[in-house]
Design a protein around this motif. Structure first.
Motif, PDB file in Angstrom:
ATOM      1  N   GLY A  32     -21.649   3.102 -31.155  1.00 19.76           N
ATOM      2  CA  GLY A  32     -21.823   2.873 -32.584  1.00 19.76           C
ATOM      3  C   GLY A  32     -23.078   2.069 -32.861  1.00 19.76           C
ATOM      4  N   LEU A  33     -23.260   0.975 -32.110  1.00 23.51           N
ATOM      5  CA  LEU A  33     -24.463   0.156 -32.275  1.00 23.51           C
ATOM      6  C   LEU A  33     -25.709   0.930 -31.857  1.00 23.51           C
ATOM      7  N   ASP A  34     -25.627   1.640 -30.761  1.00 21.74           N
ATOM      8  CA  ASP A  34     -26.785   2.408 -30.292  1.00 21.74           C
ATOM      9  C   ASP A  34     -27.177   3.493 -31.302  1.00 21.74           C
ATOM     10  N   ALA A  35     -26.187   4.179 -31.838  1.00 23.34           N
ATOM     11  CA  ALA A  35     -26.469   5.268 -32.778  1.00 23.34           C
ATOM     12  C   ALA A  35     -27.130   4.747 -34.052  1.00 23.34           C
ATOM     13  N   LEU A  36     -26.651   3.616 -34.552  1.00 23.63           N
ATOM     14  CA  LEU A  36     -27.258   3.075 -35.767  1.00 23.63           C
ATOM     15  C   LEU A  36     -28.645   2.514 -35.488  1.00 23.63           C
ATOM     16  N   ARG A  37     -28.842   1.964 -34.309  1.00 25.60           N
ATOM     17  CA  ARG A  37     -30.198   1.504 -33.967  1.00 25.60           C
ATOM     18  C   ARG A  37     -31.151   2.688 -33.861  1.00 25.60           C
ATOM     19  N   ASP A  38     -30.684   3.795 -33.329  1.00 23.44           N
ATOM     20  CA  ASP A  38     -31.519   4.997 -33.272  1.00 23.44           C
ATOM     21  C   ASP A  38     -31.858   5.490 -34.684  1.00 23.44           C
ATOM     22  N   LEU A  60     -17.286  -7.336 -26.903  1.00 23.16           N
ATOM     23  CA  LEU A  60     -18.317  -6.959 -27.877  1.00 23.16           C
ATOM     24  C   LEU A  60     -19.669  -7.615 -27.628  1.00 23.16           C
ATOM     25  N   ALA A  61     -19.660  -8.879 -27.238  1.00 24.25           N
ATOM     26  CA  ALA A  61     -20.933  -9.585 -27.071  1.00 24.25           C
ATOM     27  C   ALA A  61     -21.804  -8.935 -26.000  1.00 24.25           C
ATOM     28  N   ARG A  62     -21.197  -8.472 -24.934  1.00 27.15           N
ATOM     29  CA  ARG A  62     -22.008  -7.867 -23.870  1.00 27.15           C
ATOM     30  C   ARG A  62     -22.561  -6.500 -24.272  1.00 27.15           C
ATOM     31  N   LEU A  63     -22.062  -5.945 -25.370  1.00 21.23           N
ATOM     32  CA  LEU A  63     -22.614  -4.699 -25.909  1.00 21.23           C
ATOM     33  C   LEU A  63     -23.798  -4.952 -26.829  1.00 21.23           C
ATOM     34  N   GLY A  64     -24.029  -6.216 -27.163  1.00 22.51           N
ATOM     35  CA  GLY A  64     -25.147  -6.560 -28.037  1.00 22.51           C
ATOM     36  C   GLY A  64     -24.751  -7.071 -29.406  1.00 22.51           C
TER      37      GLY A  64
END
Length: 253
Positions: free
Chosen positions: A113-119, A144-148
């Motif tokens: 989810g975080l990666d997709a929105l950053r893209d 969650l924290a280790r995912l960014g």
């Protein structure tokens, strides 16, 4: 019958008399694309001069939404789970990040989810995780924290400043929608009484006033009564003692 604002007015005056400040933030959920309702949300945010932390569903977010967000300084995109998909059994409350599937699978969805929105949105994305239906297990929270992610937002006053190590808890506190009834506005007197009680608890040190007080909205399902009440309440809070808060003002827990 018009609601009676007297108790809230008295509480707000007590805050001002004591020199207290209420950090106020706004979260709106379920964005995927530009709509007339999103236009109205953005316009109201501009009028009130209170930015909106827009919880975007990553799987379904469109390039058109990315362009829309880029054109407005009022919208702060945050991560609303992955697909807003319920994984709970029919007889349990809905949850995408509840205890209904392997933790590894849930964390993988939170990460993409975080990666997709950053893209899609680049540096505009704020690493706040907003689980759909405001539900998430402790085990998933711990990862969650280790995912960014740097913060987690659910609903109701927080009990601790950190949801997990290196993960701030920044909740929402007032939802004006009557989800289990009319799906219109909760009786406004009930909402005003809730705000009064919550602010009174903060003023007396029974709740954490370092946590920004969060207004939670869902622009796609608002009717006129919800829009009007939301505007009136935020306008009055910002008249004193509230000051706008955004995630950029957060300090590391």
């Amino acid at each position: 019958m018009s609601p009676d604002w007297t108790a809230l007015e008295q509480e707000l005056q007590a805050w001002q008399d004591q020199g207290l400040t209420l950090p106020l933030w706004w979260r709106d959920d379920d964005a995927i694309e530009p709509t007339p309702q999103l236009d109205r949300l953005t316009s109201l945010s501009e009028t009130l001069n209170l930015p909106v932390h827009l919880a975007v569903i990553p799987r379904d977010a469109t390039p058109a939404l990315a362009s829309y967000i880029a054109s407005s300084s009022q919208l702060i995109p945050v991560v609303h789970g992955w697909a807003h998909q319920n994984h709970a059994p029919q007889d349990e409350k809905k949850a995408e990040f509840g205890a209904h599937r392997p933790i590894e699978q849930a964390l993988a969805d939170a990460g993409r989810g975080l990666d997709a929105l950053r893209d899609l949105l680049g540096d505009a994305v704020t690493p706040m995780f907003v689980p759909p239906w405001n539900r998430i297990t402790d085990d998933i929270t711990q990862g969650l924290a280790r995912l960014g992610y740097t913060s987690l937002s659910t609903y109701k006053p927080r009990s601790t400043a950190e949801a997990a190590a290196y993960l701030a808890q920044i909740n929402s506190h007032l939802d004006p929608i009557q989800w289990k009834g009319s799906r219109s506005l909760v009786p406004p007197q009930q909402l005003l009484d809730q705000v009064s009680r919550q602010l009174n608890s903060r003023r007396h040190g029974l709740a954490d006033n370092a946590e920004p007080y969060g207004i939670l909205t869902h622009h796609l399902v608002h009717d006129t009564a919800i829009w009007d009440f939301t505007e009136a309440l935020i306008r009055r809070l910002l008249g004193g003692p509230a000051t706008p808060w955004t995630h950029a003002q957060r300090t590391t827990p």
